[in-house]
Scaffold this active site. Sequence first.
Site, PDB file in Angstrom:
ATOM      1  N   LYS A   1      21.396  18.681  11.696  1.00 49.05           N
ATOM      2  CA  LYS A   1      22.864  18.638  11.651  1.00 49.05           C
ATOM      3  C   LYS A   1      23.277  17.377  10.919  1.00 49.05           C
ATOM      4  O   LYS A   1      22.789  16.289  11.214  1.00 49.05           O
ATOM      5  CB  LYS A   1      23.428  18.613  13.083  1.00 49.05           C
ATOM      6  CG  LYS A   1      24.945  18.595  13.123  1.00 49.05           C
ATOM      7  CD  LYS A   1      25.527  19.979  13.035  1.00 49.05           C
ATOM      8  CE  LYS A   1      26.995  19.997  12.677  1.00 49.05           C
ATOM      9  NZ  LYS A   1      27.265  19.938  11.205  1.00 49.05           N
TER      10      LYS A   1
ATOM     11  N   GLN B   1      21.442   9.723  11.104  1.00 49.87           N
ATOM     12  CA  GLN B   1      22.006  10.881  11.811  1.00 49.87           C
ATOM     13  C   GLN B   1      21.150  11.288  13.013  1.00 49.87           C
ATOM     14  O   GLN B   1      21.680  11.783  14.015  1.00 49.87           O
ATOM     15  CB  GLN B   1      22.125  12.048  10.815  1.00 49.87           C
ATOM     16  CG  GLN B   1      23.158  13.085  11.199  1.00 49.87           C
ATOM     17  CD  GLN B   1      24.580  12.695  10.807  1.00 49.87           C
ATOM     18  OE1 GLN B   1      24.808  12.179   9.730  1.00 49.87           O
ATOM     19  NE2 GLN B   1      25.530  12.949  11.690  1.00 49.87           N
TER      20      GLN B   1
ATOM     21  N   LYS C   1      20.812  15.491   6.372  1.00 48.79           N
ATOM     22  CA  LYS C   1      21.925  15.130   5.476  1.00 48.79           C
ATOM     23  C   LYS C   1      21.636  15.734   4.117  1.00 48.79           C
ATOM     24  O   LYS C   1      20.483  15.983   3.767  1.00 48.79           O
ATOM     25  CB  LYS C   1      22.007  13.602   5.335  1.00 48.79           C
ATOM     26  CG  LYS C   1      23.337  13.102   4.851  1.00 48.79           C
ATOM     27  CD  LYS C   1      24.315  12.963   6.006  1.00 48.79           C
ATOM     28  CE  LYS C   1      25.689  12.540   5.565  1.00 48.79           C
ATOM     29  NZ  LYS C   1      26.543  12.179   6.700  1.00 48.79           N
TER      30      LYS C   1
ATOM     31  N   ASP D   1      31.260  15.124   4.291  1.00 46.88           N
ATOM     32  CA  ASP D   1      31.068  13.670   4.227  1.00 46.88           C
ATOM     33  C   ASP D   1      31.887  13.221   3.007  1.00 46.88           C
ATOM     34  O   ASP D   1      32.829  13.935   2.619  1.00 46.88           O
ATOM     35  CB  ASP D   1      29.566  13.317   4.078  1.00 46.88           C
ATOM     36  CG  ASP D   1      29.273  11.835   4.345  1.00 46.88           C
ATOM     37  OD1 ASP D   1      29.173  11.439   5.514  1.00 46.88           O
ATOM     38  OD2 ASP D   1      29.161  11.056   3.368  1.00 46.88           O
TER      39      ASP D   1
ATOM     40  N   THR E   1      36.424  11.960  13.521  1.00 50.34           N
ATOM     41  CA  THR E   1      35.661  10.730  13.280  1.00 50.34           C
ATOM     42  C   THR E   1      36.565   9.511  13.468  1.00 50.34           C
ATOM     43  O   THR E   1      36.198   8.542  14.142  1.00 50.34           O
ATOM     44  CB  THR E   1      35.041  10.736  11.871  1.00 50.34           C
ATOM     45  OG1 THR E   1      34.399  11.990  11.654  1.00 50.34           O
ATOM     46  CG2 THR E   1      34.026   9.621  11.721  1.00 50.34           C
TER      47      THR E   1
ATOM     48  N   ASN F   1      39.084  10.848   4.813  1.00 45.19           N
ATOM     49  CA  ASN F   1      39.174  11.514   6.110  1.00 45.19           C
ATOM     50  C   ASN F   1      39.044  10.539   7.282  1.00 45.19           C
ATOM     51  O   ASN F   1      39.870  10.543   8.199  1.00 45.19           O
ATOM     52  CB  ASN F   1      38.092  12.608   6.190  1.00 45.19           C
ATOM     53  CG  ASN F   1      38.008  13.227   7.564  1.00 45.19           C
ATOM     54  OD1 ASN F   1      37.234  12.782   8.403  1.00 45.19           O
ATOM     55  ND2 ASN F   1      38.835  14.216   7.825  1.00 45.19           N
TER      56      ASN F   1
ATOM     57  N   SER G   1      31.733  18.413  15.627  1.00 40.69           N
ATOM     58  CA  SER G   1      31.023  19.497  14.948  1.00 40.69           C
ATOM     59  C   SER G   1      30.172  20.269  15.954  1.00 40.69           C
ATOM     60  O   SER G   1      30.094  21.501  15.905  1.00 40.69           O
ATOM     61  CB  SER G   1      30.095  18.939  13.853  1.00 40.69           C
ATOM     62  OG  SER G   1      30.815  18.614  12.683  1.00 40.69           O
TER      63      SER G   1
HETATM   64  P1  NDP Z   1      36.265  10.693   1.944  1.00 40.22           P
HETATM   65  O1  NDP Z   1      35.670  11.218   0.696  1.00 40.22           O
HETATM   66  O2  NDP Z   1      37.295  11.479   2.641  1.00 40.22           O
HETATM   67  O3  NDP Z   1      36.875   9.236   1.699  1.00 40.22           O
HETATM   68  C1  NDP Z   1      36.084   8.209   1.229  1.00 40.22           C
HETATM   69  C2  NDP Z   1      36.944   6.969   1.028  1.00 40.22           C
HETATM   70  O4  NDP Z   1      36.117   5.845   0.745  1.00 40.22           O
HETATM   71  C3  NDP Z   1      37.897   7.108  -0.151  1.00 40.22           C
HETATM   72  O5  NDP Z   1      39.019   6.321   0.073  1.00 40.22           O
HETATM   73  C4  NDP Z   1      37.044   6.556  -1.291  1.00 40.22           C
HETATM   74  O6  NDP Z   1      37.807   6.080  -2.395  1.00 40.22           O
HETATM   75  C5  NDP Z   1      36.321   5.421  -0.614  1.00 40.22           C
HETATM   76  N1  NDP Z   1      35.011   5.218  -1.248  1.00 40.22           N
HETATM   77  C6  NDP Z   1      34.001   6.104  -1.327  1.00 40.22           C
HETATM   78  N2  NDP Z   1      32.965   5.596  -2.005  1.00 40.22           N
HETATM   79  C7  NDP Z   1      33.338   4.365  -2.367  1.00 40.22           C
HETATM   80  C8  NDP Z   1      32.690   3.328  -3.091  1.00 40.22           C
HETATM   81  N3  NDP Z   1      31.455   3.473  -3.585  1.00 40.22           N
HETATM   82  N4  NDP Z   1      33.392   2.196  -3.280  1.00 40.22           N
HETATM   83  C9  NDP Z   1      34.626   2.057  -2.809  1.00 40.22           C
HETATM   84  N5  NDP Z   1      35.290   2.991  -2.115  1.00 40.22           N
HETATM   85  C10 NDP Z   1      34.648   4.120  -1.890  1.00 40.22           C
HETATM   86  O7  NDP Z   1      35.025  10.408   2.906  1.00 40.22           O
HETATM   87  P2  NDP Z   1      35.015  10.213   4.483  1.00 40.22           P
HETATM   88  O8  NDP Z   1      36.249   9.534   4.930  1.00 40.22           O
HETATM   89  O9  NDP Z   1      34.620  11.488   5.098  1.00 40.22           O
HETATM   90  O10 NDP Z   1      33.766   9.217   4.659  1.00 40.22           O
HETATM   91  C11 NDP Z   1      33.904   7.807   4.674  1.00 40.22           C
HETATM   92  C12 NDP Z   1      32.699   7.195   5.362  1.00 40.22           C
HETATM   93  O11 NDP Z   1      32.618   7.694   6.703  1.00 40.22           O
HETATM   94  C13 NDP Z   1      31.351   7.517   4.724  1.00 40.22           C
HETATM   95  O12 NDP Z   1      30.485   6.418   4.912  1.00 40.22           O
HETATM   96  C14 NDP Z   1      30.847   8.684   5.559  1.00 40.22           C
HETATM   97  O13 NDP Z   1      29.440   8.793   5.521  1.00 40.22           O
HETATM   98  C15 NDP Z   1      31.330   8.260   6.934  1.00 40.22           C
HETATM   99  N6  NDP Z   1      31.455   9.320   7.933  1.00 40.22           N
HETATM  100  C16 NDP Z   1      32.174  10.455   7.685  1.00 40.22           C
HETATM  101  C17 NDP Z   1      32.298  11.412   8.668  1.00 40.22           C
HETATM  102  C18 NDP Z   1      33.128  12.643   8.488  1.00 40.22           C
HETATM  103  O14 NDP Z   1      33.225  13.416   9.432  1.00 40.22           O
HETATM  104  N7  NDP Z   1      33.752  12.865   7.346  1.00 40.22           N
HETATM  105  C19 NDP Z   1      31.630  11.265   9.963  1.00 40.22           C
HETATM  106  C20 NDP Z   1      30.960  10.003  10.143  1.00 40.22           C
HETATM  107  C21 NDP Z   1      30.877   9.091   9.145  1.00 40.22           C
HETATM  108  P3  NDP Z   1      38.065   7.053  -3.650  1.00 40.22           P
HETATM  109  O15 NDP Z   1      39.057   8.065  -3.165  1.00 40.22           O
HETATM  110  O16 NDP Z   1      38.559   6.163  -4.718  1.00 40.22           O
HETATM  111  O17 NDP Z   1      36.734   7.658  -3.971  1.00 40.22           O
HETATM  112  O1  2IT Z   2      28.045  11.023   8.989  1.00 39.77           O
HETATM  113  C1  2IT Z   2      28.405  11.958   9.729  1.00 39.77           C
HETATM  114  O2  2IT Z   2      28.180  11.934  10.946  1.00 39.77           O
HETATM  115  C2  2IT Z   2      29.125  13.082   9.140  1.00 39.77           C
HETATM  116  N1  2IT Z   2      29.392  13.066   7.943  1.00 39.77           N
HETATM  117  C3  2IT Z   2      29.506  14.273   9.990  1.00 39.77           C
HETATM  118  C4  2IT Z   2      28.351  15.200  10.161  1.00 39.77           C
HETATM  119  C5  2IT Z   2      28.644  16.511  10.845  1.00 39.77           C
HETATM  120  O3  2IT Z   2      27.701  17.316  10.892  1.00 39.77           O
HETATM  121  O4  2IT Z   2      29.749  16.741  11.320  1.00 39.77           O
END
Ligand code: NDP
Ligand code: 2IT
Length: 455
Positions: free
Chosen positions: A91, A112, A127, A167, A210, A242, A387
């Site tokens: 997952k 993870q 992943k 992600d 999250t 997100n 999830s």
């Molecule tokens: P999104 O794609 O929704 O948003 C990512 C954000 O981070 C955007 O604002 C993006 O800017 C910025 N960003 C991404 N890469 C970079 C970089 N290299 N340098 C600077 N800014 C960056 O992703 P999420 O919000 O889903 O994910 C954000 C983090 O949270 C990640 O580390 C992810 O692994 C983690 N995460 C996500 C989960 C989920 O359920 N979605 C669960 C647990 C952890 P821009 O728009 O300019 O690209």
């Molecule tokens: O980093 C994370 O935990 C996620 N991007 C969510 C993974 C999931 O299966 O919901």
Amino acid sequence: MSNAYIDSVYKNLADKHPGETEFLQAAKEVLDSLEPAIKANKRLEEAGLLERLVEPERAILFRVSWVDDSGKVQVNRGYRVQFNSAIGPYKGGLRFHPSVNLSVIKFLGFEQIFKNSLTGLPLGGGKGGSDFDPKAKSDDEVMRFCQSFMSELWRHIGQFTDVPAGDIGVGGREIGYLFGQYKKLQGEFSGVLTGKGLSFGGSLVRTEATGYGLCYYANEVLSQLASTSLKGKTVAISGSGNVAIFAAEKATQLGAKVVTMSDSSGWVYDPHGINLDIIKEIKLEQRGRISEYVLKSGSIGCEYQASKKVWDAGESIWSTKVDIALPCATQNELELEDAKLLVKNGCQMVAEGANMPCTPEAAEYLKKHGVLFGPAKAANAGGVATSGLEMSQNSERLSWTFEEVDEKLQQIMKGIVDDSLAAAEKYGKKGDLAAGANIAGFERVAEAMLAQGIV
Ligand code: NDP
Ligand code: 2IT
């Protein structure tokens, strides 16, 4: 402290994969913290537990060909690393970003394993993703890419084997296209992906989970370790995707003031508190840039700072005076210099919404200077936990109310804080939320691996 067994496992790993810097960083952090648990149980070394844990059960790498709107053929690389299935089906999310490579996917898949274990739900660790960049692509291009990606991935996944989700770069739109293609190829409607739309098996609260979970975690830690809460606190958040958006929403609901958010081009500071309706409009509806916030908000004293990286030292998003920092963008975005700025400005807590956003030096510095440090695998586990709740609802062909799911999410995040603190105390690391999360997550997986024999 060092331990010969752990040192030899890490050295072997580093010798084998010298270029996998992100994966080695994540592995080292976990392995080092497991020292007291390894010492307490000789069976782990005899069973080669750590050697098996750092080796993915399977890693799939594949070509993804698709045709762009101009008729040109594009080729990207797809990945799925199925890391560990000791406690449940693999997952974990899919990341679409140009920086994706095997090292990044392995670090995320490795983290993870422990995160999913901490939720208490039956979820293994995996992943995947691609170096595809969804930015500035049309909906049709994103759809064609997702269909091609799933044309290979579908044979490796399933509701009982591997359940991907979102992600970075993968949200509701991408999950919808991926689900449609899976259903067509497999001829089956099942809960094979999470983060689905509400009209086809998605769960309420998954979108917010999250970020909301991060704030529930932070509030619980503040309550248990500092007899305080988010109420009245000033908060810096990085990212505007997100995780960041819904962390900002819940922090605000809990009485905090969020003063910064960012994207990969720069960051905004609003002394009156970020207006989230405007951020949602820019980032979620228009897929625009955060720089537009200043003009749209008209907020007096609001500033935009362009940066090549969100973590440009000295002038970073972390130079603002705040009580709490929630890095919610990407790995290694908060460096030692940033940690020093936070400490200098009196920051009380850093909780990681992104995966591995603090460099090891930054995390060490924060802990040494008395900043409460909530590690990603605990603090951001609310997404994958919800999830897991989506999978439960799919299995019983029912949908729970927002309140039911939110209540379960809150219980799970409290359980993670309790379990982390209990494990830390048991192994002589009282109050160390990072070591506690690693050990608590590890113990459940190790027990299952021992019980299942050498496979
Ligand atoms: P999104 O794609 O929704 O948003 C990512 C954000 O981070 C955007 O604002 C993006 O800017 C910025 N960003 C991404 N890469 C970079 C970089 N290299 N340098 C600077 N800014 C960056 O992703 P999420 O919000 O889903 O994910 C954000 C983090 O949270 C990640 O580390 C992810 O692994 C983690 N995460 C996500 C989960 C989920 O359920 N979605 C669960 C647990 C952890 P821009 O728009 O300019 O690209
Ligand atoms: O980093 C994370 O935990 C996620 N991007 C969510 C993974 C999931 O299966 O919901």
